[in-house]
Enzyme design. Structure first.
Site, short mmCIF file in Angstrom:
data_model
loop_
_atom_site.label_atom_id
_atom_site.label_comp_id
_atom_site.label_asym_id
_atom_site.label_seq_id
_atom_site.Cartn_x
_atom_site.Cartn_y
_atom_site.Cartn_z
N ASN A 50 0.81 -1.21 0.00
CA ASN A 50 0.00 0.00 0.00
C ASN A 50 0.85 1.28 0.00
O ASN A 50 1.67 1.48 0.88
CB ASN A 50 -0.93 -0.01 1.23
N ARG A 160 -13.93 -6.31 15.18
CA ARG A 160 -13.02 -5.27 15.64
C ARG A 160 -13.80 -3.98 15.82
O ARG A 160 -14.59 -3.61 14.95
CB ARG A 160 -11.91 -5.08 14.59
N ASP A 223 -7.58 -2.30 17.42
CA ASP A 223 -6.28 -2.02 16.79
C ASP A 223 -5.79 -0.65 17.24
O ASP A 223 -6.44 0.37 16.95
CB ASP A 223 -6.45 -2.06 15.26
N HIS A 225 -2.85 0.56 16.30
CA HIS A 225 -2.09 1.06 15.15
C HIS A 225 -0.81 1.78 15.58
O HIS A 225 -0.53 2.89 15.13
CB HIS A 225 -2.98 1.93 14.26
N GLU A 249 -4.33 -5.09 19.28
CA GLU A 249 -3.40 -5.18 18.15
C GLU A 249 -2.45 -4.00 18.07
O GLU A 249 -2.87 -2.85 18.29
CB GLU A 249 -4.26 -5.25 16.88
N ARG A 296 0.59 -11.59 13.30
CA ARG A 296 -0.27 -11.10 12.21
C ARG A 296 0.42 -11.01 10.85
O ARG A 296 -0.12 -10.44 9.91
CB ARG A 296 -0.84 -9.72 12.61
N ASP A 329 -6.35 -3.60 1.23
CA ASP A 329 -5.20 -3.41 0.34
C ASP A 329 -4.45 -4.72 0.07
O ASP A 329 -3.47 -4.73 -0.66
CB ASP A 329 -4.25 -2.34 0.89
N GLU A 352 -8.34 -11.74 9.65
CA GLU A 352 -9.01 -10.46 9.40
C GLU A 352 -9.68 -10.49 8.02
O GLU A 352 -9.12 -11.02 7.06
CB GLU A 352 -7.98 -9.33 9.45
N TRP A 415 1.72 6.66 12.28
CA TRP A 415 0.34 6.61 11.80
C TRP A 415 -0.24 5.24 12.14
O TRP A 415 0.42 4.23 12.01
CB TRP A 415 0.25 6.82 10.28
O1 EZ4 Z 1 -3.60 0.14 8.24
O2 EZ4 Z 1 -3.73 -2.33 5.69
O3 EZ4 Z 1 -5.47 -4.21 10.81
N1 EZ4 Z 1 -5.51 -3.58 9.79
C1 EZ4 Z 1 -4.78 -2.49 9.55
C2 EZ4 Z 1 -4.91 -1.87 8.17
C3 EZ4 Z 1 -3.63 -1.16 7.74
C4 EZ4 Z 1 -3.58 -1.05 6.24
C5 EZ4 Z 1 -2.27 -0.43 5.77
O4 EZ4 Z 1 -2.11 -0.56 4.41
O5 EZ4 Z 1 -4.07 -2.04 10.41
O6 EZ4 Z 1 -6.00 -0.99 8.14
CO CO Z 2 -3.82 -3.43 12.04
#
Ligand code: EZ4
Ligand code: CO
Length: 415
Positions: A50, A160, A223, A225, A249, A296, A329, A352, A415
């Site tokens: 991505n 989720r 998540d 992130h 996550e 994962r 993606d 997922e 991010w």
């Molecule tokens: O941000 O696949 O758990 N899923 C994720 C996704 C990722 C994207 C990044 O390309 O964290 O939404």
């Molecule tokens: Co994720």
């Protein structure tokens, strides 16, 4: 091998090329062709990274494909080793995604040659289907719970939950397109804002309300992130313990695998990480130290089926289960590969599943199907996914970036 031993018939690679298409979002697909005339066959591999799609396309076209022509497509392990060890420069997302695409395509070819769905070649099915989780998200807690109820009605048994954070204009995981969350949203990177102090208190409130509304007969996930420090993640894990998450996550970035030791010392909330990992070396310490519960890594970004099987085997020794990344993606080719893999390994955890748009599904006709919270890869020979090339050609590549993230004082953050 002595000359007296009979040789198995080779499946010579005659051509390979990269197909880039954008049916709503960009996908990169490798097509490898073998044989000629009546004996001709082909296999597909997902090569989508991505926001960096063309780098993988170039790595394949300019560096890998010339070395593949004339090789025996049956020699999957040898070709994997050739591309990994032989390149001298090892690992990294671009390299490992390219190797993954070759590996997927070769498994597709081998399984087609055997006349079997791939999971049969991988040892056969260990279960009747692959349990998946969907994504419920909303600006508010109420909207997120209403979405989760919709997923329950569709048959999902694991969901989720991501909700907007009061005081932040946008956040990861919350989108207008409910069924197909697409974070790569700009021809240049969108700049988002982040505040851990606004986020942290919002999550336990979401899960408290979710348990009250949805009950306990559903698995719930979240998540982060990569946005917390280890001690913040430890506190969040502890605050979420009453709501019994299936997993928390990517609570921290994991270049430093030891981050998870600190989190683990403080909470019994199960931990998942690894969607951005690209090799077994990224998760070796996490697995051997039993610092996580779910790994994962997924087929397309971690070196293909060949390498993911190695990761899963290591994980199995330490009671770590798989939880493959499955965002939009990752193309239907990767989703199919993941399903064959998931069906065949002993330590499958959860998959997922973010659905693709109907445009994407039309470009990639596939045999896998969803029913009652489970996906099944179907029983077509190979991966069971094709690409409609004339249709793919109607959707030219469109540059798109993932967002970047800044703290409220302007500092760059994850991010
Ligand atoms: O941000 O696949 O758990 N899923 C994720 C996704 C990722 C994207 C990044 O390309 O964290 O939404
Ligand atoms: Co994720």
């Amino acid at each position: 091998m002595s000359d007296t031993q009979p040789k198995a018939a080779a499946l010579t690679i005659t051509a390979a090329r990269v197909i880039v298409t954008c049916p709503g979002r960009n996908f990169v697909t490798l097509k490898i062709e073998t044989g000629t005339g009546a004996g001709a066959s082909y296999g597909l591999g997902d090569a989508t990274l991505n926001g960096r799609e063309l780098s993988v396309a170039s790595y394949l076209t300019d560096h890998i494909i010339p070395t593949l022509i004339g090789r025996d497509a049956h020699q999957i392990e040898d070709i994997w080793q050739y591309l990994y060890r032989g390149a001298y420069w090892r690992r990294g997302p671009v390299t490992m995604t390219a190797i993954a695409a070759v590996d997927m395509a070769l498994w597709d070819i081998k399984a087609k040659a055997a006349g079997m769905p791939l999971y049969q070649l991988l040892g056969g099915a260990c279960r009747t289907g692959v349990r998946v989780y969907g994504h419920a998200n909303g600006e508010s807690i109420e909207e997120t719970i209403a979405e989760a109820q919709r997923y329950r009605q569709m048959g999902y048994t694991a969901i989720r939950l991501q909700a907007g954070v009061p005081g932040l204009p946008t956040t990861y995981g919350v989108s207008r397109d409910k069924m197909y969350y697409e974070p790569a949203d700009g021809a240049l990177p969108t700049e988002n804002r982040w505040s851990t102090s606004k986020y942290l208190p919002s999550v336990p409130k979401l899960f408290e309300a979710a348990r009250a509304a949805l009950g306990w007969d559903v698995d719930l996930l979240h998540d982060v992130h990569h946005r917390l420090t280890p001690i913040e993640a430890a506190r969040l894990g502890r605050d979420l313990e009453p709501y019994r998450l299936f997993w928390l996550e990517d609570s921290v970035a994991a270049e430093n695998q030891a981050n998870f030791r600190l989190i683990r010392q403080h909470t019994t909330t199960p931990l998942a990480v690894g969607e951005v990992f690209n090799s077994i070396w990224d998760c070796k310490d996490l697995i051997e130290g039993q610092l996580i519960d779910y790994i994962r890594t997924t087929v397309v970004h971690a070196g293909g089926i060949t390498h993911l099987r190695r990761i899963a085997s290591l994980a199995d020794l330490y009671a770590v289960k798989t939880g493959c990344h499955g965002a939009t993606d990752l193309s239907p080719v990767c989703m199919a590969a993941a399903l064959h893999f998931n069906l065949s390994i002993p330590n499958f955890g959860l998959q997922e599943y973010m659905r693709h748009t109907s445009e994407t599904d039309a470009v990639f006709p596939h045999a896998y199907s969803f029913a009652n919270g489970f996906l099944h890869p179907g029983n077509e020979p190979g991966l069971g996914v094709d690409i409609d090339e004339p249709l793919a050609a109607k959707y030219p590549y469109k540059r798109a970036y993932l967002p970047v993230n800044r703290l409220e004082d302007g500092s760059m953050t994850n991010w």
